[in-house]
Scaffold this motif. Structure first.
Motif, PDB file in Angstrom:
ATOM      1  N   GLN A  78     -75.658 -32.806  18.207  1.00  0.00           N
ATOM      2  CA  GLN A  78     -75.929 -31.389  19.231  1.00  0.00           C
ATOM      3  C   GLN A  78     -75.895 -30.202  18.092  1.00  0.00           C
ATOM      4  O   GLN A  78     -75.449 -30.281  16.836  1.00  0.00           O
ATOM      5  CB  GLN A  78     -74.552 -31.256  19.895  1.00  0.00           C
ATOM      6  CG  GLN A  78     -73.234 -31.528  19.472  1.00  0.00           C
ATOM      7  CD  GLN A  78     -72.165 -31.433  19.824  1.00  0.00           C
ATOM      8  OE1 GLN A  78     -71.989 -31.532  21.008  1.00  0.00           O
ATOM      9  NE2 GLN A  78     -70.917 -30.926  19.143  1.00  0.00           N
ATOM     10  N   HIS A  79     -76.691 -29.248  18.368  1.00  0.00           N
ATOM     11  CA  HIS A  79     -77.093 -28.214  17.574  1.00  0.00           C
ATOM     12  C   HIS A  79     -77.236 -26.863  18.266  1.00  0.00           C
ATOM     13  O   HIS A  79     -77.250 -26.849  19.460  1.00  0.00           O
ATOM     14  CB  HIS A  79     -78.541 -28.431  17.052  1.00  0.00           C
ATOM     15  CG  HIS A  79     -78.550 -29.885  16.542  1.00  0.00           C
ATOM     16  ND1 HIS A  79     -79.391 -30.656  17.085  1.00  0.00           N
ATOM     17  CD2 HIS A  79     -78.009 -30.397  15.482  1.00  0.00           C
ATOM     18  CE1 HIS A  79     -79.512 -31.924  16.532  1.00  0.00           C
ATOM     19  NE2 HIS A  79     -78.403 -31.685  15.493  1.00  0.00           N
ATOM     20  N   LEU A  80     -76.997 -25.717  17.550  1.00  0.00           N
ATOM     21  CA  LEU A  80     -77.352 -24.332  18.115  1.00  0.00           C
ATOM     22  C   LEU A  80     -78.808 -24.454  17.407  1.00  0.00           C
ATOM     23  O   LEU A  80     -79.107 -24.576  16.260  1.00  0.00           O
ATOM     24  CB  LEU A  80     -76.644 -23.406  17.519  1.00  0.00           C
ATOM     25  CG  LEU A  80     -75.159 -23.116  18.114  1.00  0.00           C
ATOM     26  CD1 LEU A  80     -74.416 -22.313  17.244  1.00  0.00           C
ATOM     27  CD2 LEU A  80     -75.554 -22.358  19.562  1.00  0.00           C
ATOM     28  N   HIS A  81     -79.733 -24.321  18.570  1.00  0.00           N
ATOM     29  CA  HIS A  81     -81.390 -24.030  18.180  1.00  0.00           C
ATOM     30  C   HIS A  81     -81.706 -22.749  18.550  1.00  0.00           C
ATOM     31  O   HIS A  81     -81.006 -21.869  19.039  1.00  0.00           O
ATOM     32  CB  HIS A  81     -82.057 -24.929  19.060  1.00  0.00           C
ATOM     33  CG  HIS A  81     -82.137 -26.504  18.774  1.00  0.00           C
ATOM     34  ND1 HIS A  81     -83.066 -26.895  18.138  1.00  0.00           N
ATOM     35  CD2 HIS A  81     -81.065 -27.378  18.830  1.00  0.00           C
ATOM     36  CE1 HIS A  81     -82.861 -28.252  17.861  1.00  0.00           C
ATOM     37  NE2 HIS A  81     -81.741 -28.459  18.395  1.00  0.00           N
ATOM     38  N   GLY A  82     -82.755 -22.254  17.755  1.00  0.00           N
ATOM     39  CA  GLY A  82     -83.387 -20.985  17.924  1.00  0.00           C
ATOM     40  C   GLY A  82     -83.451 -20.218  16.731  1.00  0.00           C
ATOM     41  O   GLY A  82     -83.508 -20.836  15.677  1.00  0.00           O
ATOM     42  N   ASP A 115     -86.068 -24.184  15.885  1.00  0.00           N
ATOM     43  CA  ASP A 115     -85.542 -25.412  15.163  1.00  0.00           C
ATOM     44  C   ASP A 115     -83.955 -25.209  15.241  1.00  0.00           C
ATOM     45  O   ASP A 115     -83.340 -24.391  15.668  1.00  0.00           O
ATOM     46  CB  ASP A 115     -86.006 -24.986  13.802  1.00  0.00           C
ATOM     47  CG  ASP A 115     -87.243 -25.191  13.481  1.00  0.00           C
ATOM     48  OD1 ASP A 115     -87.972 -25.951  14.079  1.00  0.00           O
ATOM     49  OD2 ASP A 115     -87.928 -24.392  12.645  1.00  0.00           O
ATOM     50  N   ILE A 116     -83.415 -26.346  14.373  1.00  0.00           N
ATOM     51  CA  ILE A 116     -81.977 -26.241  14.416  1.00  0.00           C
ATOM     52  C   ILE A 116     -81.395 -25.017  13.507  1.00  0.00           C
ATOM     53  O   ILE A 116     -82.189 -24.866  12.457  1.00  0.00           O
ATOM     54  CB  ILE A 116     -81.439 -27.700  13.826  1.00  0.00           C
ATOM     55  CG1 ILE A 116     -81.694 -28.690  14.633  1.00  0.00           C
ATOM     56  CG2 ILE A 116     -80.147 -27.652  13.575  1.00  0.00           C
ATOM     57  CD1 ILE A 116     -81.569 -30.275  13.752  1.00  0.00           C
ATOM     58  N   ASN A 117     -80.547 -24.384  14.002  1.00  0.00           N
ATOM     59  CA  ASN A 117     -80.051 -23.216  13.369  1.00  0.00           C
ATOM     60  C   ASN A 117     -78.727 -23.914  12.660  1.00  0.00           C
ATOM     61  O   ASN A 117     -78.369 -23.626  11.552  1.00  0.00           O
ATOM     62  CB  ASN A 117     -79.766 -21.962  14.117  1.00  0.00           C
ATOM     63  CG  ASN A 117     -79.206 -20.791  13.153  1.00  0.00           C
ATOM     64  OD1 ASN A 117     -78.401 -20.736  12.794  1.00  0.00           O
ATOM     65  ND2 ASN A 117     -80.360 -19.857  13.127  1.00  0.00           N
ATOM     66  N   ILE A 167     -77.691 -24.018  22.793  1.00  0.00           N
ATOM     67  CA  ILE A 167     -77.202 -25.178  22.655  1.00  0.00           C
ATOM     68  C   ILE A 167     -78.010 -26.489  23.310  1.00  0.00           C
ATOM     69  O   ILE A 167     -78.602 -26.386  24.437  1.00  0.00           O
ATOM     70  CB  ILE A 167     -75.952 -25.578  22.973  1.00  0.00           C
ATOM     71  CG1 ILE A 167     -74.725 -24.577  22.362  1.00  0.00           C
ATOM     72  CG2 ILE A 167     -75.085 -26.962  23.162  1.00  0.00           C
ATOM     73  CD1 ILE A 167     -73.331 -24.677  22.782  1.00  0.00           C
ATOM     74  N   VAL A 168     -78.458 -27.686  22.319  1.00  0.00           N
ATOM     75  CA  VAL A 168     -78.903 -28.732  22.852  1.00  0.00           C
ATOM     76  C   VAL A 168     -78.124 -30.052  22.296  1.00  0.00           C
ATOM     77  O   VAL A 168     -77.806 -29.869  21.039  1.00  0.00           O
ATOM     78  CB  VAL A 168     -80.506 -28.874  21.967  1.00  0.00           C
ATOM     79  CG1 VAL A 168     -81.088 -30.132  22.504  1.00  0.00           C
ATOM     80  CG2 VAL A 168     -81.279 -27.653  22.338  1.00  0.00           C
ATOM     81  N   GLN A 169     -77.945 -30.848  23.140  1.00  0.00           N
ATOM     82  CA  GLN A 169     -76.982 -32.257  23.034  1.00  0.00           C
ATOM     83  C   GLN A 169     -78.413 -33.035  22.800  1.00  0.00           C
ATOM     84  O   GLN A 169     -79.225 -33.053  23.981  1.00  0.00           O
ATOM     85  CB  GLN A 169     -76.033 -32.485  23.871  1.00  0.00           C
ATOM     86  CG  GLN A 169     -75.136 -31.511  23.776  1.00  0.00           C
ATOM     87  CD  GLN A 169     -73.773 -31.832  24.363  1.00  0.00           C
ATOM     88  OE1 GLN A 169     -73.758 -31.909  25.946  1.00  0.00           O
ATOM     89  NE2 GLN A 169     -72.685 -31.811  23.902  1.00  0.00           N
ATOM     90  N   HIS A 170     -78.258 -34.140  22.239  1.00  0.00           N
ATOM     91  CA  HIS A 170     -79.264 -35.250  22.145  1.00  0.00           C
ATOM     92  C   HIS A 170     -78.674 -36.521  22.641  1.00  0.00           C
ATOM     93  O   HIS A 170     -77.684 -36.678  22.123  1.00  0.00           O
ATOM     94  CB  HIS A 170     -79.967 -35.266  20.711  1.00  0.00           C
ATOM     95  CG  HIS A 170     -80.614 -33.909  20.292  1.00  0.00           C
ATOM     96  ND1 HIS A 170     -81.903 -33.653  20.251  1.00  0.00           N
ATOM     97  CD2 HIS A 170     -80.022 -32.788  20.052  1.00  0.00           C
ATOM     98  CE1 HIS A 170     -82.247 -32.608  19.918  1.00  0.00           C
ATOM     99  NE2 HIS A 170     -81.145 -31.974  19.745  1.00  0.00           N
ATOM    100  N   GLY A 171     -79.449 -37.452  22.964  1.00  0.00           N
ATOM    101  CA  GLY A 171     -79.094 -38.652  23.316  1.00  0.00           C
ATOM    102  C   GLY A 171     -79.061 -39.166  24.762  1.00  0.00           C
ATOM    103  O   GLY A 171     -78.501 -38.724  25.539  1.00  0.00           O
TER     104      GLY A 171
HETATM  105 CU   LIG Z   1     -80.863 -30.321  18.753  1.00  0.00          CU
END
Ligand SMILES: [Cu+2]
Length: 272
Positions: A78-82, A115-117, A167-171
């Motif tokens: 999980q990431h903060l993207h942007g 991109d992942i920030n 926020i993006v979570q993956h999976g």
């Molecule tokens: Cu991500």
């Protein structure tokens, strides 16, 4: 009757004061510490939803995430993207599966969410390089729920552009067998040692109130978007139109050749 009327007059007399109070009350997001809500909505038909809160106290960013519909017992990157340079990225949708393979992979989605920030790990580094550190990412419980909280020291650029991040979570569990595996959707385009199911985005959310095709924080310099013209005319379009009313921008955002999107979606459904 008199008491009633008096009461009404008293109420009316008090009204301007009440209105004034409302008018001068600080906006919700100006509270101390400022906090920003994010509603996470599904990608890849995952059924995953959630809510997140970003709170800033100086350069200390606290991130809370509660989500469900994740893959039970599996870690969620999980990431903060942007972007913190004034570029207005947004969440993608399943129609952005540009190669039409039936899954919106991270590379296709990054065109839209950036991109992942910050990597939202549970321990250790939070830089972009920790993006796939699944051993430090939260693991969904047996019900597929993820609960996360961490306070991270962030740079001033993040403080100033917090509303531009999402926020993006993956999976995802493409073949519904309760785990990430290569049978579901093959190899990840990011790392062939990882299944695509482990890295494909499962949900995404932008800061509430900052979305709506927002003028990026700190920026009339939406021209920053032009640099990406070749990679995404759509994103550039959003940036260029950012000074227009939010709804108009949203309308524009939906989007590129409808036929192409429809085809991709159809393929997605076929593959599902
Ligand atoms: Cu991500």
């Amino acid at each position: 009757m008199m008491p009633k009327r008096t009461g009404l007059l008293t109420a009316l007399a008090a009204l301007p004061a009440a209105l004034l109070t409302v008018a001068v009350a600080p906006p919700v997001f100006a509270a101390d510490p400022p906090a920003y809500q994010i509603d996470l909505t599904q990608l890849n038909d995952s059924g995953s939803t959630g809510t997140a809160l970003l709170s800033l106290r100086g350069n200390a960013l606290t991130v809370w995430i509660k989500s469900e519909g994740m893959v039970p017992g599996q870690p969620s990157a999980q990431h903060l993207h942007g972007s913190t340079d004034g570029h207005d990225f947004q969440c993608p949708d399943d129609g952005d599966d540009t190669n039409g393979d039936g899954i919106l992979d991270n590379t296709e989605a990054t065109v839209h969410y950036g991109d992942i920030n910050i990597s939202l790990t549970e321990s250790g580094g939070t830089d972009a390089g920790s993006g796939l550190a699944v051993d430090r990412m939260p693991v969904a419980d047996a019900q597929g729920k993820v609960s996360y909280k961490r306070t991270i020291t962030v740079g001033q650029d993040v403080v100033e552009h917090i509303k531009d991040l999402h926020i993006v979570q993956h999976g995802v569990d493409r073949n519904d067998n309760g785990k990430y595996d290569f049978e579901g959707a093959g190899k990840s385009e990011l790392d062939p040692k990882l299944p695509q199911e482990a890295t494909a985005p499962t949900n995404c959310g932008v800061v509430k109130g900052a979305a709506v095709g927002s003028v990026p924080v700190g920026g009339v310099e939406t021209g920053g978007g032009t640099a990406d013209e070749s990679s995404s005319g759509l994103v550039t379009g959003i940036a260029g139109a950012a000074t227009a009313a939010g709804m108009l921008v949203i309308a524009r955002r939906r989007k590129v050749p409808a036929a192409a999107d429809a085809g991709a979606v159809a393929k997605t459904r076929d593959a599902a």
